[in-house]
Design a protein around this motif. Structure first.
Motif, PDB file in Angstrom:
ATOM      1  N   ALA A  51       0.843  -1.201   0.000  1.00 29.42           N
ATOM      2  CA  ALA A  51       0.000   0.000   0.000  1.00 29.42           C
ATOM      3  C   ALA A  51       0.875   1.246   0.000  1.00 29.42           C
ATOM      4  CB  ALA A  51      -0.931   0.005   1.214  1.00 29.42           C
ATOM      5  N   ASP A  52       0.378   2.311  -0.605  1.00 27.38           N
ATOM      6  CA  ASP A  52       1.093   3.586  -0.649  1.00 27.38           C
ATOM      7  C   ASP A  52       1.185   4.164   0.756  1.00 27.38           C
ATOM      8  OD1 ASP A  52       2.216   5.985  -1.305  1.00 27.38           O
ATOM      9  OD2 ASP A  52       0.504   6.751  -2.423  1.00 27.38           O
ATOM     10  N   ALA A  53       2.394   4.558   1.159  1.00 26.13           N
ATOM     11  CA  ALA A  53       2.600   5.143   2.494  1.00 26.13           C
ATOM     12  C   ALA A  53       3.240   6.513   2.412  1.00 26.13           C
ATOM     13  CB  ALA A  53       3.465   4.205   3.338  1.00 26.13           C
ATOM     14  N   SER A  54       3.231   7.128   1.218  1.00 29.19           N
ATOM     15  CA  SER A  54       3.902   8.414   1.022  1.00 29.19           C
ATOM     16  C   SER A  54       3.059   9.563   1.565  1.00 29.19           C
ATOM     17  CB  SER A  54       4.181   8.645  -0.467  1.00 29.19           C
ATOM     18  OG  SER A  54       4.996   7.627  -0.992  1.00 29.19           O
ATOM     19  N   SER A  55       3.724  10.643   1.869  1.00 29.10           N
ATOM     20  CA  SER A  55       3.049  11.892   2.215  1.00 29.10           C
ATOM     21  C   SER A  55       3.637  13.004   1.357  1.00 29.10           C
ATOM     22  CB  SER A  55       3.236  12.217   3.704  1.00 29.10           C
ATOM     23  OG  SER A  55       4.602  12.488   3.987  1.00 29.10           O
ATOM     24  N   SER A  56       2.981  14.129   1.322  1.00 22.32           N
ATOM     25  CA  SER A  56       3.409  15.230   0.453  1.00 22.32           C
ATOM     26  C   SER A  56       4.779  15.775   0.823  1.00 22.32           C
ATOM     27  CB  SER A  56       2.374  16.359   0.506  1.00 22.32           C
ATOM     28  OG  SER A  56       2.199  16.808   1.844  1.00 22.32           O
ATOM     29  N   ASP A  79       7.376  13.907   1.770  1.00 18.26           N
ATOM     30  CA  ASP A  79       8.427  12.915   1.532  1.00 18.26           C
ATOM     31  C   ASP A  79       9.180  13.206   0.239  1.00 18.26           C
ATOM     32  OD1 ASP A  79       7.824  11.483   3.821  1.00 18.26           O
ATOM     33  OD2 ASP A  79       6.335  10.248   2.794  1.00 18.26           O
ATOM     34  N   GLU A  80      10.509  13.107   0.297  1.00 17.82           N
ATOM     35  CA  GLU A  80      11.320  13.255  -0.911  1.00 17.82           C
ATOM     36  C   GLU A  80      11.306  11.982  -1.739  1.00 17.82           C
ATOM     37  OE1 GLU A  80      15.237  14.521  -0.006  1.00 17.82           O
ATOM     38  OE2 GLU A  80      14.615  16.429   0.908  1.00 17.82           O
ATOM     39  N   ASN A  81      11.300  10.844  -1.080  1.00 22.66           N
ATOM     40  CA  ASN A  81      11.227   9.557  -1.765  1.00 22.66           C
ATOM     41  C   ASN A  81       9.814   9.011  -1.691  1.00 22.66           C
ATOM     42  OD1 ASN A  81      14.006   9.540  -2.370  1.00 22.66           O
ATOM     43  ND2 ASN A  81      14.485   8.681  -0.361  1.00 22.66           N
ATOM     44  N   TRP A  82       9.563   7.959  -2.462  1.00 22.02           N
ATOM     45  CA  TRP A  82       8.247   7.318  -2.444  1.00 22.02           C
ATOM     46  C   TRP A  82       8.279   6.185  -1.436  1.00 22.02           C
ATOM     47  CZ3 TRP A  82       5.062   3.455  -5.420  1.00 22.02           C
ATOM     48  CH2 TRP A  82       3.720   3.850  -5.473  1.00 22.02           C
ATOM     49  N   LYS A  83       7.276   6.113  -0.571  1.00 23.89           N
ATOM     50  CA  LYS A  83       7.230   5.100   0.480  1.00 23.89           C
ATOM     51  C   LYS A  83       6.105   4.104   0.213  1.00 23.89           C
ATOM     52  CE  LYS A  83       9.096   7.957   4.213  1.00 23.89           C
ATOM     53  NZ  LYS A  83       8.846   8.529   5.573  1.00 23.89           N
ATOM     54  N   LEU A  84       6.399   2.851   0.491  1.00 21.85           N
ATOM     55  CA  LEU A  84       5.402   1.794   0.414  1.00 21.85           C
ATOM     56  C   LEU A  84       5.336   1.073   1.749  1.00 21.85           C
ATOM     57  CD1 LEU A  84       6.064   0.118  -3.068  1.00 21.85           C
ATOM     58  CD2 LEU A  84       4.185   1.639  -2.458  1.00 21.85           C
ATOM     59  N   GLY A 106       3.266 -11.591   9.859  1.00 22.70           N
ATOM     60  CA  GLY A 106       2.141 -10.937  10.509  1.00 22.70           C
ATOM     61  C   GLY A 106       2.428  -9.504  10.917  1.00 22.70           C
ATOM     62  N   SER A 107       3.312  -8.813  10.186  1.00 19.10           N
ATOM     63  CA  SER A 107       3.688  -7.458  10.576  1.00 19.10           C
ATOM     64  C   SER A 107       3.882  -6.561   9.357  1.00 19.10           C
ATOM     65  CB  SER A 107       4.970  -7.483  11.408  1.00 19.10           C
ATOM     66  OG  SER A 107       6.047  -8.018  10.643  1.00 19.10           O
ATOM     67  N   TRP A 108       3.784  -5.245   9.611  1.00 20.29           N
ATOM     68  CA  TRP A 108       4.008  -4.230   8.586  1.00 20.29           C
ATOM     69  C   TRP A 108       5.425  -3.687   8.679  1.00 20.29           C
ATOM     70  CZ3 TRP A 108       0.675  -2.759   4.778  1.00 20.29           C
ATOM     71  CH2 TRP A 108      -0.666  -3.081   4.931  1.00 20.29           C
ATOM     72  N   ARG A 109       5.933  -3.224   7.549  1.00 15.75           N
ATOM     73  CA  ARG A 109       7.175  -2.470   7.503  1.00 15.75           C
ATOM     74  C   ARG A 109       7.065  -1.507   6.324  1.00 15.75           C
ATOM     75  NH1 ARG A 109      10.282  -4.916   3.456  1.00 15.75           N
ATOM     76  NH2 ARG A 109       9.446  -6.964   2.848  1.00 15.75           N
ATOM     77  N   SER A 110       7.933  -0.510   6.279  1.00 15.20           N
ATOM     78  CA  SER A 110       7.906   0.445   5.178  1.00 15.20           C
ATOM     79  C   SER A 110       9.248   0.438   4.453  1.00 15.20           C
ATOM     80  CB  SER A 110       7.595   1.856   5.684  1.00 15.20           C
ATOM     81  OG  SER A 110       8.630   2.318   6.529  1.00 15.20           O
ATOM     82  N   PHE A 155      12.206   8.486  -6.052  1.00 12.87           N
ATOM     83  CA  PHE A 155      10.997   8.884  -6.780  1.00 12.87           C
ATOM     84  C   PHE A 155      11.242   8.891  -8.279  1.00 12.87           C
ATOM     85  CE2 PHE A 155       7.959  11.870  -8.588  1.00 12.87           C
ATOM     86  CZ  PHE A 155       6.778  11.389  -8.038  1.00 12.87           C
ATOM     87  N   GLN A 156      10.264   8.355  -9.026  1.00  7.23           N
ATOM     88  CA  GLN A 156      10.284   8.381 -10.481  1.00  7.23           C
ATOM     89  C   GLN A 156       9.023   9.091 -10.972  1.00  7.23           C
ATOM     90  OE1 GLN A 156      11.695   3.759 -10.387  1.00  7.23           O
ATOM     91  NE2 GLN A 156      10.945   4.478 -12.352  1.00  7.23           N
ATOM     92  N   GLU A 157       9.138   9.760 -12.110  1.00  6.46           N
ATOM     93  CA  GLU A 157       7.998  10.478 -12.672  1.00  6.46           C
ATOM     94  C   GLU A 157       6.822   9.550 -12.914  1.00  6.46           C
ATOM     95  OE1 GLU A 157       5.844  13.726 -13.780  1.00  6.46           O
ATOM     96  OE2 GLU A 157       7.887  13.717 -12.978  1.00  6.46           O
ATOM     97  N   GLU A 158       7.123   8.285 -13.253  1.00  6.21           N
ATOM     98  CA  GLU A 158       6.063   7.317 -13.544  1.00  6.21           C
ATOM     99  C   GLU A 158       5.176   7.045 -12.337  1.00  6.21           C
ATOM    100  OE1 GLU A 158       9.201   7.065 -14.196  1.00  6.21           O
ATOM    101  OE2 GLU A 158       9.616   6.183 -16.152  1.00  6.21           O
ATOM    102  N   PHE A 159       5.705   7.266 -11.125  1.00  4.50           N
ATOM    103  CA  PHE A 159       4.908   6.999  -9.926  1.00  4.50           C
ATOM    104  C   PHE A 159       3.659   7.885  -9.872  1.00  4.50           C
ATOM    105  CE2 PHE A 159       8.874   5.481  -7.392  1.00  4.50           C
ATOM    106  CZ  PHE A 159       8.886   4.321  -8.143  1.00  4.50           C
ATOM    107  N   ASN A 160       3.722   9.060 -10.523  1.00  6.34           N
ATOM    108  CA  ASN A 160       2.553   9.944 -10.554  1.00  6.34           C
ATOM    109  C   ASN A 160       1.397   9.316 -11.323  1.00  6.34           C
ATOM    110  OD1 ASN A 160       3.664  12.119  -9.092  1.00  6.34           O
ATOM    111  ND2 ASN A 160       4.707  12.892 -10.913  1.00  6.34           N
ATOM    112  N   GLU A 161       1.715   8.359 -12.195  1.00  8.87           N
ATOM    113  CA  GLU A 161       0.699   7.716 -13.017  1.00  8.87           C
ATOM    114  C   GLU A 161       0.073   6.504 -12.329  1.00  8.87           C
ATOM    115  OE1 GLU A 161      -0.330   8.724 -15.967  1.00  8.87           O
ATOM    116  OE2 GLU A 161       1.146  10.289 -16.401  1.00  8.87           O
ATOM    117  N   LEU A 162       0.697   6.013 -11.271  1.00  8.76           N
ATOM    118  CA  LEU A 162       0.197   4.803 -10.619  1.00  8.76           C
ATOM    119  C   LEU A 162      -1.094   5.097  -9.865  1.00  8.76           C
ATOM    120  CD1 LEU A 162       3.478   3.253  -9.164  1.00  8.76           C
ATOM    121  CD2 LEU A 162       2.169   2.452 -11.121  1.00  8.76           C
TER     122      LEU A 162
END
Length: 366
Positions: free
Chosen positions: A159-164, A166-171, A179-183, A188-195
């Motif tokens: 799942a997307d975990a980024s915020s405005s 953030d310099e990098n993209w977080k997942l 049974g646990s979450w991590r990030s 960052f790539q321009e293509e991420f804006n299209e996802l």
């Protein structure tokens, strides 16, 4: 008689049966219940299923705007099965107004207001997962996906975990085994804006259609994947283009049997469907169909028409973006309507009928 048959013969017979029948056959005797519930049996059943024709075992799961959840056996409808028997409602207690995140090996990942559920619509087993405490509900409704990492023998939720800020993209990544979450952070790539939306699981990765900048400032469509083993993005496939040079509108990605399926609509209302079983920039697409659907579109000109699947007999299942789907026969340009309920359809995914359990200590893997 069931108790007296040799074990290997019983196993060989049961492995040939569809998952829905095996769920019922758990009631035959304790021996069969134990065997069918065994993880090794479920694994063998899944492998045998994937070695054959997957299309007869594929189903839709659809969610409605009022929170309804239903499955649709479109192959049975194509064969003349009754609508009431082939459109099955589901109720999952841990969820209210579920959103569909994705599906893999018969497991469907659903998102509730603050939690996730991994659900097998065939066996009705489900497991509730907490949402990550570092991601809010709005972002969880964005880019997401669910799939299987064969190297670690684990199912992963992304799942997307980024915020405005953030310099990098977080997942955010959830491991069903741990049974646990991590990030993780990715440059960052321009293509991420299209996802956008749910990623389609195929061959160990999640897939999205995006547009990238190419020569002469033109943008071309490509398929990007998120590899669940490497946990990295890759540009893996160009999208197919019509034989005639004309504008197209991409309608969606999906799965057809063991292949990646993509469909588009040209400006003259011709719907096309393509499949591929290859990776790489040189991979080729095979056209499944190219049909003039202007007559159907005129019936519902205010709604989007999306081809969802292509049946074994060559009919096209089209979601009319209201309360129904259409089984369109391109051979004679006829169609049949199927009401999906009183609720407007919001999302859908294709899943496979399997015995895979969301509990890894009692389920199956690929």
């Amino acid at each position: 008689m069931a108790e007296s048959m040799p074990e290997d013969i019983v196993v060989d017979i049961l492995l040939r049966l569809p998952a829905k029948s095996l769920v019922r056959f758990k009631c035959v005797c304790k021996r069969w219940r134990s065997l069918i519930s065994d993880r090794a049996f479920a694994k063998s059943h899944l492998q045998r299923l994937k070695a054959g024709d997957l299309i007869p075992s594929q189903r839709f799961i659809i969610s409605g705007c009022n929170g309804s959840l239903k499955t649709v056996d479109y192959e049975a409808l194509d064969d003349g099965g009754g609508e009431g028997r082939m459109v099955v409602p589901h109720g999952i207690k841990p969820l209210w107004e579920p959103r569909i995140v994705g599906s893999c090996d018969g497991l469907v990942c659903l998102l509730g207001p603050s939690n996730f559920v991994i659900y097998n619509p065939t066996t009705r087993e489900c497991i509730e997962l907490p949402g990550p405490n570092f991601v809010d509900r709005v972002r969880l409704s964005g880019v997401s996906g669910f799939g299987y990492d064969s190297q670690s023998d684990d199912y992963k939720l992304v799942a997307d975990a980024s915020s405005s800020s953030d310099e990098n993209w977080k997942l955010a990544i959830f491991s069903l085994k741990s049974g646990s979450w991590r990030s993780i952070e990715l440059p960052f790539q321009e293509e991420f804006n299209e996802l956008t939306g749910q990623g389609v699981y195929w061959k160990g990765a999640l897939h999205w259609h995006v547009y990238v900048l190419c020569m002469y400032d033109k943008r071309e469509g490509v398929i990007m994947s998120f590899d669940l083993l490497e946990e990295k993005f890759h540009e893996v496939l160009p999208v197919p283009v019509p034989e005639v040079d004309e504008d197209i509108c991409l309608l969606g990605l999906g799965i057809h049997g063991a292949n990646l399926f993509i469909n588009n609509c040209t400006h003259d209302r011709r719907i096309e469907g393509w499949i591929t079983d290859e990776y790489g920039r040189g991979a080729s697409w095979t056209k499944l169909f190219s049909v003039d659907c202007s007559a159907i579109i005129n019936l519902d000109r205010d709604f989007e028409q999306t081809p969802l699947a292509y049946t074994s007999s060559g009919k096209i299942v089209i979601w009319m973006d209201t309360k129904r789907m259409i089984m369109f026969n391109p051979k004679d340009n006829t169609c049949k309507d199927y009401l999906l309920g009183t609720d407007l359809v919001r999302e859908y995914a294709i899943y496979l009928e399997t015995l895979v359990s969301p509990y890894l200590d009692g389920g199956a893997v690929e």
